[in-house]
Design a protein around this motif. Sequence first.
Motif, PDB file in Angstrom:
ATOM      1  N   GLU A   1       0.845  -1.188   0.000  1.00  0.00           N
ATOM      2  CA  GLU A   1       0.000   0.000   0.000  1.00  0.00           C
ATOM      3  C   GLU A   1       0.886   1.246   0.000  1.00  0.00           C
ATOM      4  O   GLU A   1       1.819   1.357   0.787  1.00  0.00           O
ATOM      5  CB  GLU A   1      -0.909   0.015   1.229  1.00  0.00           C
ATOM      6  CG  GLU A   1      -1.934   1.127   1.175  1.00  0.00           C
ATOM      7  CD  GLU A   1      -3.007   1.003   2.234  1.00  0.00           C
ATOM      8  OE1 GLU A   1      -3.622   2.039   2.532  1.00  0.00           O
ATOM      9  OE2 GLU A   1      -3.218  -0.111   2.762  1.00  0.00           O
ATOM     10  N   VAL A   2       0.592   2.161  -0.910  1.00  0.00           N
ATOM     11  CA  VAL A   2       1.332   3.416  -1.029  1.00  0.00           C
ATOM     12  C   VAL A   2       0.337   4.545  -1.261  1.00  0.00           C
ATOM     13  O   VAL A   2      -0.750   4.329  -1.791  1.00  0.00           O
ATOM     14  CB  VAL A   2       2.362   3.377  -2.183  1.00  0.00           C
ATOM     15  CG1 VAL A   2       3.430   2.327  -1.928  1.00  0.00           C
ATOM     16  CG2 VAL A   2       1.696   3.126  -3.510  1.00  0.00           C
ATOM     17  N   SER A   3       0.709   5.755  -0.873  1.00  0.00           N
ATOM     18  CA  SER A   3      -0.213   6.880  -1.035  1.00  0.00           C
ATOM     19  C   SER A   3      -0.210   7.435  -2.457  1.00  0.00           C
ATOM     20  O   SER A   3      -1.223   7.945  -2.930  1.00  0.00           O
ATOM     21  CB  SER A   3       0.109   7.992  -0.037  1.00  0.00           C
ATOM     22  OG  SER A   3       1.422   8.450  -0.243  1.00  0.00           O
ATOM     23  N   ASP A   4       0.931   7.346  -3.157  1.00  0.00           N
ATOM     24  CA  ASP A   4       1.034   7.884  -4.521  1.00  0.00           C
ATOM     25  C   ASP A   4       1.762   6.868  -5.403  1.00  0.00           C
ATOM     26  O   ASP A   4       2.985   6.950  -5.574  1.00  0.00           O
ATOM     27  CB  ASP A   4       1.774   9.218  -4.492  1.00  0.00           C
ATOM     28  CG  ASP A   4       1.816   9.909  -5.838  1.00  0.00           C
ATOM     29  OD1 ASP A   4       1.344   9.342  -6.849  1.00  0.00           O
ATOM     30  OD2 ASP A   4       2.335  11.038  -5.880  1.00  0.00           O
TER      31      ASP A   4
ATOM     32  N   ILE B   1      10.743   0.595  -2.801  1.00  0.00           N
ATOM     33  CA  ILE B   1       9.317   0.940  -2.808  1.00  0.00           C
ATOM     34  C   ILE B   1       8.922   1.631  -1.509  1.00  0.00           C
ATOM     35  O   ILE B   1       8.195   2.627  -1.524  1.00  0.00           O
ATOM     36  CB  ILE B   1       8.451  -0.328  -3.029  1.00  0.00           C
ATOM     37  CG1 ILE B   1       8.624  -0.841  -4.461  1.00  0.00           C
ATOM     38  CG2 ILE B   1       6.978  -0.042  -2.729  1.00  0.00           C
ATOM     39  CD1 ILE B   1       8.006  -2.208  -4.695  1.00  0.00           C
ATOM     40  N   LYS B   2       9.412   1.125  -0.399  1.00  0.00           N
ATOM     41  CA  LYS B   2       8.981   1.628   0.917  1.00  0.00           C
ATOM     42  C   LYS B   2       9.720   2.889   1.361  1.00  0.00           C
ATOM     43  O   LYS B   2       9.310   3.516   2.326  1.00  0.00           O
ATOM     44  CB  LYS B   2       9.118   0.524   1.949  1.00  0.00           C
ATOM     45  CG  LYS B   2       8.140  -0.613   1.684  1.00  0.00           C
ATOM     46  CD  LYS B   2       8.332  -1.767   2.623  1.00  0.00           C
ATOM     47  CE  LYS B   2       7.373  -2.902   2.269  1.00  0.00           C
ATOM     48  NZ  LYS B   2       7.551  -4.049   3.135  1.00  0.00           N
TER      49      LYS B   2
ATOM     50  N   VAL C   1      11.351   4.040  -8.252  1.00  0.00           N
ATOM     51  CA  VAL C   1      11.923   2.723  -8.551  1.00  0.00           C
ATOM     52  C   VAL C   1      12.603   2.749  -9.922  1.00  0.00           C
ATOM     53  O   VAL C   1      13.718   2.233 -10.080  1.00  0.00           O
ATOM     54  CB  VAL C   1      10.845   1.627  -8.460  1.00  0.00           C
ATOM     55  CG1 VAL C   1      11.387   0.286  -8.948  1.00  0.00           C
ATOM     56  CG2 VAL C   1      10.320   1.507  -7.030  1.00  0.00           C
ATOM     57  N   ALA C   2      11.960   3.362 -10.900  1.00  0.00           N
ATOM     58  CA  ALA C   2      12.556   3.458 -12.239  1.00  0.00           C
ATOM     59  C   ALA C   2      13.898   4.173 -12.180  1.00  0.00           C
ATOM     60  O   ALA C   2      14.872   3.753 -12.820  1.00  0.00           O
ATOM     61  CB  ALA C   2      11.602   4.176 -13.188  1.00  0.00           C
ATOM     62  N   SER C   3      13.963   5.224 -11.403  1.00  0.00           N
ATOM     63  CA  SER C   3      15.214   5.976 -11.258  1.00  0.00           C
ATOM     64  C   SER C   3      16.289   5.139 -10.563  1.00  0.00           C
ATOM     65  O   SER C   3      17.456   5.147 -10.960  1.00  0.00           O
ATOM     66  CB  SER C   3      14.943   7.255 -10.468  1.00  0.00           C
ATOM     67  OG  SER C   3      16.123   7.972 -10.277  1.00  0.00           O
ATOM     68  N   ALA C   4      15.888   4.392  -9.541  1.00  0.00           N
ATOM     69  CA  ALA C   4      16.842   3.552  -8.803  1.00  0.00           C
ATOM     70  C   ALA C   4      17.425   2.449  -9.678  1.00  0.00           C
ATOM     71  O   ALA C   4      18.548   1.992  -9.442  1.00  0.00           O
ATOM     72  CB  ALA C   4      16.173   2.952  -7.570  1.00  0.00           C
TER      73      ALA C   4
END
Length: 89
Positions: A17-20, A86-87, A28-31
Amino acid sequence: MRKPFERYADSGEINTEVSDPQSVIERVASAYSSAEQDRLDGLTVDFGDWWFNLRPSNTEPLLRLNLEAATRAECEQRTGEVLEVIKKG
């Protein structure tokens, strides 16, 4: 009969669960910008010997992660790494 086709260990679908969701996908794409990426269905990141797909739920504030790697140990390690990104934030 399926065994020859099951070459990879998989994480199964992991929901977070994430807010955005979209901003997390961009983080994640950047990482993982050094890997091949595809945006056809969420974000797919491919390192050749392991890959993952991260996509938002259409009905809930969730991101769904699916990851495959050559071995169970690598799958668990890589899943932990991606979940950590992600977190963050």
